[in-house]
Design an enzyme around this catalytic site. Structure first.
Site, PDB file in Angstrom:
ATOM      1  N   ASN A 109      19.541 -85.731 -88.694  1.00  0.00           N
ATOM      2  CA  ASN A 109      20.348 -84.738 -87.987  1.00  0.00           C
ATOM      3  C   ASN A 109      19.512 -84.075 -86.898  1.00  0.00           C
ATOM      4  O   ASN A 109      18.358 -83.698 -87.129  1.00  0.00           O
ATOM      5  CB  ASN A 109      20.837 -83.683 -88.990  1.00  0.00           C
ATOM      6  CG  ASN A 109      21.903 -82.772 -88.431  1.00  0.00           C
ATOM      7  OD1 ASN A 109      22.938 -83.247 -87.953  1.00  0.00           O
ATOM      8  ND2 ASN A 109      21.679 -81.467 -88.480  1.00  0.00           N
ATOM      9  N   HIS A 142      25.704 -78.433 -80.603  1.00  0.00           N
ATOM     10  CA  HIS A 142      25.555 -77.056 -80.124  1.00  0.00           C
ATOM     11  C   HIS A 142      25.573 -77.097 -78.593  1.00  0.00           C
ATOM     12  O   HIS A 142      24.582 -77.458 -77.961  1.00  0.00           O
ATOM     13  CB  HIS A 142      24.241 -76.449 -80.613  1.00  0.00           C
ATOM     14  CG  HIS A 142      24.174 -76.228 -82.079  1.00  0.00           C
ATOM     15  ND1 HIS A 142      25.045 -75.391 -82.740  1.00  0.00           N
ATOM     16  CD2 HIS A 142      23.319 -76.712 -83.019  1.00  0.00           C
ATOM     17  CE1 HIS A 142      24.737 -75.373 -84.028  1.00  0.00           C
ATOM     18  NE2 HIS A 142      23.707 -76.176 -84.221  1.00  0.00           N
ATOM     19  N   GLU A 152      27.343 -79.746 -86.454  1.00  0.00           N
ATOM     20  CA  GLU A 152      27.144 -78.292 -86.354  1.00  0.00           C
ATOM     21  C   GLU A 152      27.812 -77.754 -85.093  1.00  0.00           C
ATOM     22  O   GLU A 152      27.216 -77.015 -84.313  1.00  0.00           O
ATOM     23  CB  GLU A 152      25.644 -77.947 -86.329  1.00  0.00           C
ATOM     24  CG  GLU A 152      24.848 -78.488 -87.491  1.00  0.00           C
ATOM     25  CD  GLU A 152      23.382 -78.065 -87.449  1.00  0.00           C
ATOM     26  OE1 GLU A 152      23.043 -77.098 -86.738  1.00  0.00           O
ATOM     27  OE2 GLU A 152      22.560 -78.703 -88.141  1.00  0.00           O
ATOM     28  N   ASP A 192      29.475 -75.943 -82.203  1.00  0.00           N
ATOM     29  CA  ASP A 192      29.925 -74.673 -81.616  1.00  0.00           C
ATOM     30  C   ASP A 192      29.630 -74.725 -80.122  1.00  0.00           C
ATOM     31  O   ASP A 192      28.864 -75.564 -79.659  1.00  0.00           O
ATOM     32  CB  ASP A 192      29.295 -73.440 -82.288  1.00  0.00           C
ATOM     33  CG  ASP A 192      27.772 -73.441 -82.290  1.00  0.00           C
ATOM     34  OD1 ASP A 192      27.168 -74.176 -81.473  1.00  0.00           O
ATOM     35  OD2 ASP A 192      27.182 -72.718 -83.101  1.00  0.00           O
TER      36      ASP A 192
END
Length: 299
Positions: free
Chosen positions: A118, A160, A191, A193
């Site tokens: 990751n 992100h 993840e 956003d």
């Protein structure tokens, strides 16, 4: 608390991603100080890591769908040195071979969990030069691990993003996911956003400042979702928090301040990004969006 979360997922027929077994951040002081003062040898450090991975994975054996085994092991072009390299505590003290070890130890503890590497800033390829293209560096690393028989099953791109950057098109992200799939790997957006800079006018509630940020955020969320839907080996799409009231972003980006990163506002109301993701899912289907290709754990 983790056991409670697992039980909640079981009762509601949900799958769980495990995050994370090995990371260079948030390490206990006894570990880092012990290595620094020589009271923990390299052999002992390796055994400590093996024990940690084995204990955690064994505890949740059969209950985790995907494990992020190793997180953020690769540097960025703005780090020192600028040439991409393996970074952090574990690489410095055990060498890059700890990555293969971690996957092997995780597989021994749970033969059925999917094992992922990751990282952030690997949503699309850039120059294609592993010296300065992080996605290419990670691709080459994953290819080498596969060639050595290391049981890595997938690569997770964190997702992100920030509205102040150019970011990527759906086709660029889908192409990167497809290239990783060509190695026999599953992929995931892990993840997601999309943050924005918070100016005084944003703080004051100026719609002329806020609306463009909300629209850009929604577009970037949608790019990542559409790319994942387009690539059949992209197995999951995980939001990193769901409300601005409890986002990690303001605490991590303060100069200049950033926020507005999730799909719900601070009053728990869905934002434009939420509705765009919902639309992407509603309108997805053949011939462009096909059922996922199951990934089977590599032995």
């Amino acid at each position: 608390p983790a056991d409670e979360l697992i039980e909640f997922a079981r009762k509601n027929n949900q799958r769980v991603r495990g995050h994370v077994l090995v990371w260079h951040n948030q390490l206990p002081a006894w570990l880092t100080s012990g290595v620094a003062d020589g009271s923990i040898s390299k052999a002992e450090l390796r055994q400590i890591l093996r024990n940690h991975i084995t204990a955690v994975v064994t505890h949740f054996k059969g209950k985790i769908w995907q494990w992020d085994v190793v997180n953020e092991a690769v540097s960025d072009p703005w780090d020192t040195p600028s040439t991409l390299h393996y970074k952090g505590f574990w690489a410095q003290n055990l060498g890059p071979g700890y990555i293969a070890d971690a996957f092997r130890w995780a597989r021994a503890a749970d033969p059925k969990a999917l094992l992922f590497y990751n990282d952030y800033n690997i949503e699309a390829f850039g120059s294609g030069n592993p010296a300065d293209d992080k996605t290419q560096f990670v691709y080459d690393m994953a290819r080498e691990l596969r060639a050595k028989g290391v049981p890595i099953d997938g690569v997770g791109a964190q997702g992100h993003l920030g509205t102040q950057y150019g970011n990527f098109s759906t086709l660029q992200v889908a192409a990167a996911l497809r290239k990783f799939a060509g190695l026999g790997l599953a992929t995931a957006l892990t993840e997601v956003d999309v943050r924005s800079q918070i100016t005084e006018r944003v703080e004051a509630g100026d719609s002329a400042e806020i609306n463009p940020r909300l629209q850009a955020s929604a577009a970037n969320f949608s790019v990542l979702m559409q790319a994942c839907l387009a690539e059949r080996h992209c197995l999951s799409f995980t939001l990193w928090g769901f409300t601005d009231k409890h986002s990690w972003v303001p605490g991590a980006f303060s100069d200049p301040p950033e926020g507005l990163a999730t799909v719900y506002d601070e009053n728990y109301q869905p934002k434009r990004a939420y509705h765009e993701l919902k639309a992407d899912l509603i309108f997805s289907g053949p011939p462009y969006v096909l059922p996922r290709v199951p990934q089977h754990p590599r032995r």
